[in-house]
Write an enzyme that holds these catalytic residues in place. Structure first.
Site, PDB file in Angstrom:
ATOM      1  N   CYS A 229      25.093  -0.653  51.825  1.00  0.00           N
ATOM      2  CA  CYS A 229      25.370  -0.270  50.348  1.00  0.00           C
ATOM      3  C   CYS A 229      24.149   0.450  49.932  1.00  0.00           C
ATOM      4  CB  CYS A 229      25.215  -1.792  49.519  1.00  0.00           C
ATOM      5  SG  CYS A 229      25.271  -1.861  48.012  1.00  0.00           S
TER       6      CYS A 229
ATOM      7  N   GLU B 131      57.203  27.184  18.772  1.00  0.00           N
ATOM      8  CA  GLU B 131      55.640  27.109  18.302  1.00  0.00           C
ATOM      9  C   GLU B 131      54.971  26.234  19.344  1.00  0.00           C
ATOM     10  OE1 GLU B 131      56.948  24.032  14.805  1.00  0.00           O
ATOM     11  OE2 GLU B 131      57.768  26.181  14.627  1.00  0.00           O
TER      12      GLU B 131
ATOM     13  N   GLU C 173      49.433  18.102  11.789  1.00  0.00           N
ATOM     14  CA  GLU C 173      48.731  17.607  13.058  1.00  0.00           C
ATOM     15  C   GLU C 173      47.172  17.762  12.953  1.00  0.00           C
ATOM     16  OE1 GLU C 173      49.760  15.782  17.006  1.00  0.00           O
ATOM     17  OE2 GLU C 173      50.925  16.123  15.134  1.00  0.00           O
TER      18      GLU C 173
ATOM     19  N   ASP D  42      27.237  28.193  -0.932  1.00  0.00           N
ATOM     20  CA  ASP D  42      26.500  27.083  -0.989  1.00  0.00           C
ATOM     21  C   ASP D  42      25.776  27.137  -2.217  1.00  0.00           C
ATOM     22  OD1 ASP D  42      26.980  26.298   1.594  1.00  0.00           O
ATOM     23  OD2 ASP D  42      25.074  27.473   2.598  1.00  0.00           O
TER      24      ASP D  42
ATOM     25  N   TYR E  37      25.778  31.519   2.200  1.00  0.00           N
ATOM     26  CA  TYR E  37      24.679  31.473   0.955  1.00  0.00           C
ATOM     27  C   TYR E  37      25.330  31.439  -0.332  1.00  0.00           C
ATOM     28  CZ  TYR E  37      20.624  32.002  -1.839  1.00  0.00           C
ATOM     29  OH  TYR E  37      19.565  31.875  -2.973  1.00  0.00           O
ATOM     30  N   GLU E  38      26.074  32.561  -0.540  1.00  0.00           N
ATOM     31  CA  GLU E  38      26.717  32.409  -2.060  1.00  0.00           C
ATOM     32  C   GLU E  38      27.615  31.400  -2.288  1.00  0.00           C
ATOM     33  OE1 GLU E  38      28.011  36.840  -3.141  1.00  0.00           O
ATOM     34  OE2 GLU E  38      28.282  36.512  -0.906  1.00  0.00           O
TER      35      GLU E  38
ATOM     36  N   CYS F  39      23.305  -7.875  44.404  1.00  0.00           N
ATOM     37  CA  CYS F  39      23.280  -6.367  44.404  1.00  0.00           C
ATOM     38  C   CYS F  39      22.983  -6.053  43.202  1.00  0.00           C
ATOM     39  CB  CYS F  39      24.427  -6.168  45.149  1.00  0.00           C
ATOM     40  SG  CYS F  39      24.720  -4.316  45.081  1.00  0.00           S
TER      41      CYS F  39
ATOM     42  N   SER G  84      59.664  11.396  16.539  1.00  0.00           N
ATOM     43  CA  SER G  84      58.919  11.950  17.687  1.00  0.00           C
ATOM     44  C   SER G  84      60.011  12.980  18.354  1.00  0.00           C
ATOM     45  CB  SER G  84      58.386  11.099  18.575  1.00  0.00           C
ATOM     46  OG  SER G  84      59.477  10.123  19.219  1.00  0.00           O
TER      47      SER G  84
ATOM     48  N   LYS H 181      52.557  23.149  20.545  1.00  0.00           N
ATOM     49  CA  LYS H 181      52.440  21.741  20.314  1.00  0.00           C
ATOM     50  C   LYS H 181      51.199  21.212  20.189  1.00  0.00           C
ATOM     51  CE  LYS H 181      54.374  17.323  21.545  1.00  0.00           C
ATOM     52  NZ  LYS H 181      53.260  16.404  21.717  1.00  0.00           N
TER      53      LYS H 181
END
Length: 675
Positions: free
Chosen positions: A413, A118, A175, A44, A41-42, A437, A89, A120
């Protein structure tokens, strides 16, 4: 009076600058560090005040204000960006043995190397450029050399700082991804609206970042992890960082959201242990990952090891094997395709798999079911082929309790209730041959309108169903007699939607002969084969009377495909349909410009997302220059044009030693054609 007015403007300026600083600070606490200090709220209230002051005082406009993250004017296209530092890459490894081999090579060349290990992130790679602390440009990776300028869209990503804590000039790599919760929320909304679902968070992120209207990107709530310092200055005093870890720590200080769960490992054993740790935590993360990156931590050691042709020698990406989960097979339902093939589909107890909730998976045909011994009620193992298409791997027979039942394909069918038969020319396919069909008709119209065929925008499955149920159409030729007044009366359709659909149908008349042949849905005739038929016979009328021998003479055509074409045009109703399409004004002659010879005799495969053009556009350019575009890599392939997120086709090309080129390389090859 003037003095008083000037003082008032200065006070407003000070208030605006204060609010911008405060909002930027608290947004960083919320989106980057997940540690808010004030209530929503603050926040906003401060945002609303700033927005009002900026609207009342346009001279105080600042493109990096927190209020400018909502998106701006839509673009006509993305401009090209040449990266000052190549965005390479990484080479993939798929086992701990391969990872150990990498570490052994580093140990042989270096004394006691350390590794940064780390997650990916499964997203879309971008570069972010700052000048004097201000965010000035963001671009996609593209082919690593040339990408697309998506600055306006990246400004909508809340965790990207628009102004750094210090006035530094630098470029970083990150990323962009779509959080799982956002992805699920979007798909829930799309499902409720009867729209097609997004395939997975990575594709959703890529599509969202490449929206020409940045307001749409803002709605998608993308996020980012910055994982590499590319170039520039990280310190005002000119200090040079010594390690990758130091650069990430410094980037975090500057306000960037950096990778969690990273560590520095001193041996292969520590590397393997952290890979397992990340793998075990994978399912509980708020974002998708598809592997673990292992890099030399020392920047000096990286320079010593050097770079390969397309990938650095000092890093690899360990790729997780496809995630598998166990669930219950509740039922098997039958779908009828546009060519009449009956395909069994597994109805599953919903299970979370590779970033999405899966409740259905293809079972291909009855042979597939029998070979794996799958029974109704079984506990089954499911996975996503290529992390996209759900499939049943096997049944867990050890968990059977006797209540399981054998499955049998229907004799009639499920759509039209006519008898079905096994197609000897199509393996284990069970087929309905009733041309009336309903299921086949619906899917045939959807195929006719699809992007690779007549490309009628807005004519999706739901609209096709509405048109059929209302009796407005009974085949594809009826589309060309539709009027706006007919369509706007349908459920969920208004005057504007109806007008747009009629306009799209009208525009499709000039799609060309190759697209029309493909749109007809002839068995075994894809886009490449349709183009070859258009080139050889030049008119639809000539194709309708072609013999199997004439068609089989075409390169890569066999007797089966030739017979499929001849069989299609042997039916009077299909000849009548083609005549009605011609009478409606569709182009039924090959009006394509004469081909050049620049790429004559060369075969190309396209894979991944190209930086500045679609694959359809690249295909058209190759064909115009006399080259051939094929769908799969083989020893006959001359070149593979690889873009971002290239997959198995790139891997196969590397295995076969096929030359891999970028979009820029292809453009260079085409220059003679355009000169």
């Amino acid at each position: 009076m003037n003095s008083s007015k000037s003082e008032n403007i200065e006070k407003i300026r000070e208030r605006v600058e204060y609010l911008r600083r405060e909002l930027s600070y608290h947004a960083q606490r919320y989106y980057v560090y997940d540690s808010p200090e004030i209530s929503d709220y603050e926040y906003d209230m401060m945002y609303a005040e700033l927005k009002k002051l900026e609207e009342e005082n346009p001279s105080l406009y600042d493109p990096n204000s927190p209020t400018q993250r909502v998106g701006g004017k839509a673009l006509d296209k993305f401009e090209k960006v040449t990266h000052s530092v190549r965005m390479d890459s990484l080479a993939d490894v798929f086992s701990f043995e391969e990872t150990e081999d990498f570490c052994a090579k580093m140990s042989d060349a270096l004394s006691a190397p350390k590794y940064s290990v780390e997650p990916k992130i499964d997203g879309l790679s971008v570069s972010l450029i700052y000048e004097n602390g201000e965010f000035v440009r963001g671009a996609t990776r593209g082919d690593g050399i040339v990408g697309e300028d998506v600055t306006l869209n990246l400004r909508t990503v809340q965790s990207i700082p628009l102004r750094l804590n210090e006035p530094l000039s630098l470029t970083v790599r990150g990323e962009v991804y779509m959080p799982r919760a956002v992805f699920e929320s979007i798909n829930e909304k799309r499902a409720a609206e009867g729209r097609a679902l997004m395939a997975n968070p990575r594709n959703a992120a890529a599509g969202s970042l490449r929206q020409l209207d940045s307001a749409i990107t803002a709605e998608r709530k993308l996020d980012i992890f910055v994982f590499n310092f590319q170039e520039g200055s990280l310190y005002l005093d000119g200090h040079e960082p010594k390690s990758h870890t130091e650069t990430l720590d410094r980037l975090s200080e500057l306000g960037f959201k950096t990778l969690a769960m990273r560590t520095v490992a001193h041996s292969y054993g520590e590397v393997a242990a952290h890979i397992r740790k990340i793998g075990e935590a994978r399912e509980g993360l708020a974002y998708d990952i598809d592997g673990v990156v292992i890099k030399l931590d020392s920047l000096e050691e990286r320079r010593k090891i050097g770079e390969g042709t397309n990938t650095p020698k000092w890093a690899v990406a360990y790729k997780f094997p496809p995630e598998e989960k166990e669930t219950r097979l509740c039922d098997i339902t039958i779908a009828v395709g546009r060519t009449g093939v009956l395909t069994p589909t597994a109805e599953l107890e919903p299970v979370r798999l590779a970033g999405t909730t899966v409740s259905r998976a293809t079972l291909h045909n009855i042979d597939f079911i029998r070979e794996r011994g799958i029974m109704l009620g079984d506990r089954v193992i499911v996975r996503k082929a290529g992390d996209i298409i759900p499939e049943v791997v096997r049944a867990n027979k050890d968990k059977r309790d006797g209540s399981e039942r054998e499955f049998f394909m229907p004799t009639h069918c499920p759509s039209c209730h006519e008898p079905v038969f096994f197609d000897k020319d199509d393996g284990a396919a069970l087929r309905c041959t009733n041309s009336a069909c309903p299921a086949q008709l619906s899917r045939s119209i959807e195929h006719f309108a699809s992007k690779g065929a007549m490309n009628i925008d807005g004519l999706g499955p739901q609209i096709v169903e509405l048109l059929l149920k209302s009796g407005l159409i009974s085949d594809v030729a009826d589309l060309y007699s539709l009027k706006t007044s007919d369509i706007e009366q349908l459920e969920r359709m208004g005057e504007k939607s109806a007008h747009n659909l009629v306009s799209a149908i009208e525009a499709s008349k000039t799609a060309g002969l190759a697209r029309l042949i493909y749109a007809l849905g002839i068995r075994n005739v894809g886009e490449v084969a349709a183009a070859a038929l258009a080139d050889r016979f030049c008119t639809l009328e000539a194709l309708t009377v072609a013999t199997a021998e004439q068609i089989a003479e075409l390169e890569d055509f066999g007797e089966i495909t030739a017979e499929c074409v001849v069989n299609f045009f042997s039916h009077p109703q299909n000849i009548a349909l083609c005549q009605r399409l011609s009478d409606a004004g569709l182009v039924t002659v090959n009006t394509a410009a004469p081909k050049g010879e620049t790429l004559a005799g060369l075969s190309f495969v396209l894979t991944g997302t190209l930086p500045t053009m679609s694959r359809d556009e690249a295909s058209a350019l190759i064909k115009q220059a006399g080259g051939k575009v094929v769908g799969s890599v083989s020893k006959k392939t001359d070149y593979v044009v690889a873009g971002e997120a290239a997959g198995s086709k790139l891997t196969k090309a590397q295995e076969l030693g096929i030359k891999i080129i970028s979009e820029q390389d292809l453009t260079d090859m085409l220059k003679d054609q355009n000169s």
